[in-house]
Every structure is written in C-alpha cells, then in structure tokens.
Design a protein around this motif. Structure first.
Motif, PDB file in Angstrom:
ATOM      1  N   SER A   1       0.807  -1.227   0.000  1.00 60.21           N
ATOM      2  CA  SER A   1       0.000   0.000   0.000  1.00 60.21           C
ATOM      3  C   SER A   1       0.839   1.275   0.000  1.00 60.21           C
ATOM      4  O   SER A   1       0.751   2.100   0.904  1.00 60.21           O
ATOM      5  N   PHE A   2       1.684   1.420  -1.011  1.00 61.72           N
ATOM      6  CA  PHE A   2       2.398   2.680  -1.168  1.00 61.72           C
ATOM      7  C   PHE A   2       2.299   3.133  -2.614  1.00 61.72           C
ATOM      8  O   PHE A   2       2.029   2.349  -3.508  1.00 61.72           O
ATOM      9  N   ASP A   3       2.464   4.432  -2.785  1.00 64.34           N
ATOM     10  CA  ASP A   3       2.417   5.031  -4.118  1.00 64.34           C
ATOM     11  C   ASP A   3       3.832   5.215  -4.634  1.00 64.34           C
ATOM     12  O   ASP A   3       4.773   5.400  -3.863  1.00 64.34           O
ATOM     13  N   THR A   4       3.954   5.187  -5.941  1.00 63.37           N
ATOM     14  CA  THR A   4       5.257   5.337  -6.582  1.00 63.37           C
ATOM     15  C   THR A   4       5.214   6.523  -7.523  1.00 63.37           C
ATOM     16  O   THR A   4       4.206   6.764  -8.186  1.00 63.37           O
ATOM     17  N   ILE A   5       6.303   7.248  -7.567  1.00 61.35           N
ATOM     18  CA  ILE A   5       6.475   8.319  -8.539  1.00 61.35           C
ATOM     19  C   ILE A   5       7.945   8.281  -8.972  1.00 61.35           C
ATOM     20  O   ILE A   5       8.821   7.958  -8.170  1.00 61.35           O
ATOM     21  N   PHE A   6       8.190   8.554 -10.236  1.00 59.86           N
ATOM     22  CA  PHE A   6       9.557   8.555 -10.753  1.00 59.86           C
ATOM     23  C   PHE A   6       9.899   9.931 -11.285  1.00 59.86           C
ATOM     24  O   PHE A   6       9.066  10.613 -11.872  1.00 59.86           O
ATOM     25  N   VAL A   7      11.150  10.307 -11.071  1.00 55.74           N
ATOM     26  CA  VAL A   7      11.699  11.527 -11.646  1.00 55.74           C
ATOM     27  C   VAL A   7      12.800  11.083 -12.604  1.00 55.74           C
ATOM     28  O   VAL A   7      13.738  10.409 -12.204  1.00 55.74           O
ATOM     29  N   VAL A   8      12.636  11.420 -13.877  1.00 52.13           N
ATOM     30  CA  VAL A   8      13.617  11.053 -14.889  1.00 52.13           C
ATOM     31  C   VAL A   8      14.582  12.220 -15.055  1.00 52.13           C
ATOM     32  O   VAL A   8      14.175  13.328 -15.387  1.00 52.13           O
ATOM     33  N   ILE A   9      15.844  11.936 -14.782  1.00 47.47           N
ATOM     34  CA  ILE A   9      16.888  12.946 -14.921  1.00 47.47           C
ATOM     35  C   ILE A   9      17.747  12.537 -16.105  1.00 47.47           C
ATOM     36  O   ILE A   9      18.339  11.456 -16.102  1.00 47.47           O
ATOM     37  N   PRO A  10      17.803  13.369 -17.125  1.00 50.70           N
ATOM     38  CA  PRO A  10      18.528  12.989 -18.338  1.00 50.70           C
ATOM     39  C   PRO A  10      20.041  12.961 -18.133  1.00 50.70           C
ATOM     40  O   PRO A  10      20.567  13.623 -17.236  1.00 50.70           O
ATOM     41  N   ALA A  11      20.694  12.198 -18.985  1.00 48.27           N
ATOM     42  CA  ALA A  11      22.161  12.194 -18.999  1.00 48.27           C
ATOM     43  C   ALA A  11      22.647  13.538 -19.522  1.00 48.27           C
ATOM     44  O   ALA A  11      21.946  14.201 -20.298  1.00 48.27           O
TER      45      ALA A  11
ATOM     46  N   GLU B   1       4.108   5.418 -17.961  1.00 46.24           N
ATOM     47  CA  GLU B   1       2.734   5.727 -18.350  1.00 46.24           C
ATOM     48  C   GLU B   1       1.926   4.454 -18.574  1.00 46.24           C
ATOM     49  O   GLU B   1       0.749   4.386 -18.229  1.00 46.24           O
ATOM     50  N   GLN B   2       2.553   3.435 -19.143  1.00 42.21           N
ATOM     51  CA  GLN B   2       1.882   2.158 -19.362  1.00 42.21           C
ATOM     52  C   GLN B   2       1.390   1.568 -18.042  1.00 42.21           C
ATOM     53  O   GLN B   2       0.323   0.977 -17.979  1.00 42.21           O
ATOM     54  N   PHE B   3       2.167   1.742 -16.973  1.00 43.78           N
ATOM     55  CA  PHE B   3       1.803   1.218 -15.666  1.00 43.78           C
ATOM     56  C   PHE B   3       1.005   2.219 -14.837  1.00 43.78           C
ATOM     57  O   PHE B   3       0.674   1.947 -13.686  1.00 43.78           O
ATOM     58  N   GLY B   4       0.721   3.389 -15.408  1.00 43.54           N
ATOM     59  CA  GLY B   4      -0.052   4.389 -14.687  1.00 43.54           C
ATOM     60  C   GLY B   4       0.705   5.007 -13.529  1.00 43.54           C
ATOM     61  O   GLY B   4       0.102   5.487 -12.569  1.00 43.54           O
ATOM     62  N   VAL B   5       2.022   5.008 -13.614  1.00 42.94           N
ATOM     63  CA  VAL B   5       2.859   5.564 -12.550  1.00 42.94           C
ATOM     64  C   VAL B   5       3.176   7.016 -12.890  1.00 42.94           C
ATOM     65  O   VAL B   5       3.645   7.304 -13.995  1.00 42.94           O
ATOM     66  N   PRO B   6       2.940   7.933 -11.973  1.00 45.23           N
ATOM     67  CA  PRO B   6       3.281   9.332 -12.239  1.00 45.23           C
ATOM     68  C   PRO B   6       4.778   9.480 -12.485  1.00 45.23           C
ATOM     69  O   PRO B   6       5.599   8.835 -11.827  1.00 45.23           O
ATOM     70  N   VAL B   7       5.111  10.340 -13.431  1.00 44.91           N
ATOM     71  CA  VAL B   7       6.509  10.541 -13.782  1.00 44.91           C
ATOM     72  C   VAL B   7       6.754  12.018 -14.044  1.00 44.91           C
ATOM     73  O   VAL B   7       5.909  12.697 -14.629  1.00 44.91           O
ATOM     74  N   ILE B   8       7.883  12.495 -13.574  1.00 43.22           N
ATOM     75  CA  ILE B   8       8.319  13.855 -13.873  1.00 43.22           C
ATOM     76  C   ILE B   8       9.577  13.726 -14.720  1.00 43.22           C
ATOM     77  O   ILE B   8      10.564  13.136 -14.277  1.00 43.22           O
ATOM     78  N   ASP B   9       9.526  14.236 -15.925  1.00 39.45           N
ATOM     79  CA  ASP B   9      10.677  14.217 -16.815  1.00 39.45           C
ATOM     80  C   ASP B   9      11.343  15.584 -16.733  1.00 39.45           C
ATOM     81  O   ASP B   9      10.793  16.580 -17.200  1.00 39.45           O
TER      82      ASP B   9
END
Length: 134
Positions: free
Chosen positions: A67-77, A114-122
């Motif tokens: 029962s936890f939420d996931t969010i990803f932050v994508v940091i470019p090379a 996005e396919q998994f419905g996980v919030p993402v910050i690019d």
C-alpha cells in the motif's frame, strides 16, 4: 533498517536501479558509457525495455501489497542536455551522432511509467532550458 517510510522507498528504488544495471551490464568492463551503448544498439535498448518492464510489474505488485504510491523523476544524462558533449562523445566512440536519438532512452522510460499508470516527472525540458549539465 531505517524505519522512515520515505527512506525505505528510496532504498527500494536504488535497489531496483542497481539490480537493473547489473542485469543489463554484469561485466561493466567495456569502458564505453552505458548511455552510448544503449542509444547505439537498438537490440540492447529493446532488452532494457523488456527487463525494466518486468521490474515495473514487480514494483507495481509490491506497491499494491504494501500500500504505497510510486512516482519517478527522470533525470537525463548530460549528453541529452549538452549537444557539444553529445557530439564530442559520439565522435570519440566513432558513432554517427546524426543517426542517433539521444532522447530515446528517456522516452522509453516515460512510456513504461505511463503504461503502468505511474506518475513521472521528466526533468529533461527544464534542464535543457536552464542549460545546466553540472
């Protein structure tokens, strides 16, 4: 073990990242930056996407169970932000930088999230506008 929930999530993400890197490049002895191996080899990128998608399935299952939420932050090379560095490195590796899309790995990650419905910050566009690669 740290009992702070945020740190436990951070450890999980770092563990997932390290597991993925080990699966994709167990030898880590090539000398070529993994980023350039990835963008220069479509088969490697597809394998990366396949493996990462499986890891996301595991993370999604764990998130439901715990029962936890996931969010990803994508940091470019840095090579995705600084064109001069990208051109210098592709030339160094003997790659045709005009035939390579340096943003392909980031787009692949965002699509998986996005396919998994996980919030993402690019953070790519923000960093490109700032011009900072430090």
């Amino acid at each position: 073990m740290n009992r702070h929930p945020l740190l436990r999530k951070s450890y999980l993400l770092q563990f997932s990242r390290q597991s993925l890197l080990t699966l994709l490049d167990p030898s880590r002895k090539t000398g070529m930056d993994f980023f350039f191996r990835l963008i220069g080899d479509r088969a490697l990128l597809e394998e990366y996407i396949r493996i990462y998608s499986k890891q996301m399935e595991r993370l999604e299952r764990l998130a439901r169970e715990k029962s936890f939420d996931t969010i990803f932050v994508v940091i470019p090379a840095k090579y995705q932000i600084d064109q001069a560095q990208f051109e210098a490195k592709t030339a160094y590796y003997g790659m045709d930088g005009t035939r390579i899309d340096p943003h392909m790995p980031t787009r692949a990650l965002v699509e998986i999230y996005e396919q998994f419905g996980v919030p993402v910050i690019d953070a790519s566009s923000c960093l490109q506008k700032s011009g900072s690669v430090a």
